[in-house]
Design an enzyme around this catalytic site. Sequence first.
Site, short mmCIF file in Angstrom:
data_model
loop_
_atom_site.label_atom_id
_atom_site.label_comp_id
_atom_site.label_asym_id
_atom_site.label_seq_id
_atom_site.Cartn_x
_atom_site.Cartn_y
_atom_site.Cartn_z
N GLY B 50 0.88 -1.16 0.00
CA GLY B 50 0.00 0.00 0.00
C GLY B 50 0.91 1.20 0.00
O GLY B 50 2.02 1.12 -0.54
N CYS B 82 6.26 -5.36 0.33
CA CYS B 82 6.38 -4.04 -0.30
C CYS B 82 6.34 -2.93 0.76
O CYS B 82 7.29 -2.79 1.52
CB CYS B 82 5.28 -3.87 -1.35
SG CYS B 82 5.59 -2.49 -2.48
N ARG B 111 12.55 3.65 -0.87
CA ARG B 111 11.15 3.68 -1.35
C ARG B 111 11.12 3.92 -2.86
O ARG B 111 11.87 4.74 -3.38
CB ARG B 111 10.38 4.80 -0.66
CG ARG B 111 9.82 4.43 0.67
CD ARG B 111 8.99 5.56 1.23
NE ARG B 111 7.70 5.66 0.58
CZ ARG B 111 7.07 6.81 0.32
NH1 ARG B 111 7.60 7.94 0.65
NH2 ARG B 111 5.90 6.80 -0.25
N ARG B 140 5.69 -0.38 -8.07
CA ARG B 140 6.37 0.77 -7.46
C ARG B 140 7.19 0.28 -6.26
O ARG B 140 7.13 0.82 -5.16
CB ARG B 140 5.34 1.81 -6.98
CG ARG B 140 4.73 2.65 -8.11
CD ARG B 140 3.62 3.57 -7.60
NE ARG B 140 4.02 4.39 -6.48
CZ ARG B 140 4.42 5.65 -6.55
NH1 ARG B 140 4.47 6.26 -7.71
NH2 ARG B 140 4.77 6.32 -5.48
N HIS B 175 4.82 -8.88 -4.54
CA HIS B 175 3.47 -9.10 -4.03
C HIS B 175 2.97 -10.54 -4.20
O HIS B 175 2.21 -10.81 -5.13
CB HIS B 175 2.50 -8.13 -4.71
CG HIS B 175 2.74 -6.72 -4.34
ND1 HIS B 175 2.32 -6.21 -3.14
CD2 HIS B 175 3.38 -5.72 -4.97
CE1 HIS B 175 2.69 -4.94 -3.05
NE2 HIS B 175 3.34 -4.62 -4.16
N GLU B 177 0.70 -11.91 -2.66
CA GLU B 177 -0.75 -11.96 -2.47
C GLU B 177 -1.51 -11.70 -3.78
O GLU B 177 -2.72 -11.93 -3.83
CB GLU B 177 -1.18 -10.95 -1.39
CG GLU B 177 -1.24 -9.49 -1.81
CD GLU B 177 0.13 -8.80 -1.89
OE1 GLU B 177 1.16 -9.49 -1.80
OE2 GLU B 177 0.15 -7.57 -2.08
#
Lengths: 298, 201
Positions: B50, B82, B111, B140, B175, B177
């Site tokens: 997120g 992430c 980041r 990202r 990710h 998920e």
Amino acid sequence: MATSSTRSVTGSFPVKRGLAEMLKGGVIMDVVTPEQAKIAEDAGACAVMALERVPADIRRDGGVARMSDPEMIQGIQAAVTIPVMAKARIGHFVEAQILQALGVDFIDESEVLTPADEAHHIDKFKFTTPFVCGATNLGEALRRISEGAAMIRSKGEAGTGNVVEAVRHLRSILGDIKKIGTADSAELFEWAKRLQAPLSLVQEIAETGQLPVPLFCAGGLATPADAAFAMQLGASSVFVGSGIFKSDNPALRAKAIVEATTHFMDADVLARVSTGIGAPMTGIGMDEINQRYAERGW
Amino acid sequence: MKPKLHIGVLALQGAFGAHTEALRKCGAEVRLVRAQEDLSGLQGLVIPGGESTTMSNLLVASGLSEVLKRLCQDGFPVFGTCAGMIMLAETILDGRADQVSLCALDIEIRRNGYGRQNDSFEQDIIVHSFDTPFHALFIRAPVIEAIGSDVEVLASWGDRPVLVRTANILACSFHPELVSDLRIHKIFLSIVENFSVTNPR
């Protein structure tokens, strides 16, 4: 040990949809200057929408509303670390090409700007940058997804501070998804015909019980209660446009709306964050406006 | 039948829904965590992807940041993906000055180190304990710039670690998920299982 391929794939649908997934449970705020973008990021926005005028001002000023000045978008990109979105006119694929070249993170093919094509939306599969599109009902949502949209948002009347239209769209989209969930396989053909949407997407909804991409709420949200209302109705995130920077205290209101979106089920938190944040934007009733943006696009 | 593992998913912002679904497919009992009281009885916690700046704000506002910091120090199993990995990192580069970290993982992380969304990518990666590649989505994504001596690298892409572990903390820059392959979630659940044997609820 197996070997892995060395080729990375960018701009694929899973990569586009992935960013939409990351923006869930958050607030995307309209900003017109780098200073506003900083206020939004400070308050906890998960992304900002860079535009020249907020919808309330577009409504007031009239004229043709176009893609924002690239210099202004770049200024906002330099000011914050969170994703930056920007709007292109419906059908205006060259504006979208420019936004992609600028490196914006999401393109909103938006009815808030003056449509550039009366028959065609942008072929969004041609782009590396993901797109979000508005929809008033499930058929419209599925047509946008079939054109490559990675996120759908309601098409509530932007710039009015009135949430009623966005609620109508959410209820219509989510209501039809529920009905499709109980339809048998023969009825799905009829649903596809009635929605004027691809059968494969209707079948996917029947199987998964949800839209193939995240559904966010946009248009007319002005208070923490509005944000939590949209979330309880089933939206995954909220866009707030004029509602923040047309209010008395944008910084406080922005933070309150962020907290309300996360804790949307907790009335004690909602009562606390709704307290002492100054007056919201005044807003306008649906019978007072002469141009309904939701009627743009098809 | 083995009793179900009780896993929390931090649900302040981000991809908590996708993690919930993946963990349930692995047979875990899942609870969304938005306040301190949601943590009771849990055996492990997932911090999803997120926006880390958004989550940082909400962690402070909800009073969860100090509680989670203590949990990590006590060896509680936590899996960060992430933005979740950024939240766990000792050192955050290109973050905001006021960004909080749980300081549970001795890595230096940048980041958006892989760039903006147009640079986001899909890539098969090699995870050392798997016999076939894992299909990874980098959105990202943050880049691990340096790791401490007690951090184990479970997978790399190019010359960068992308899946790391130290004690009961697991973290990755991609990710898992968002794909149907559950193998990385299962690594975490086995960490939780081992922890629970020695630390019953």
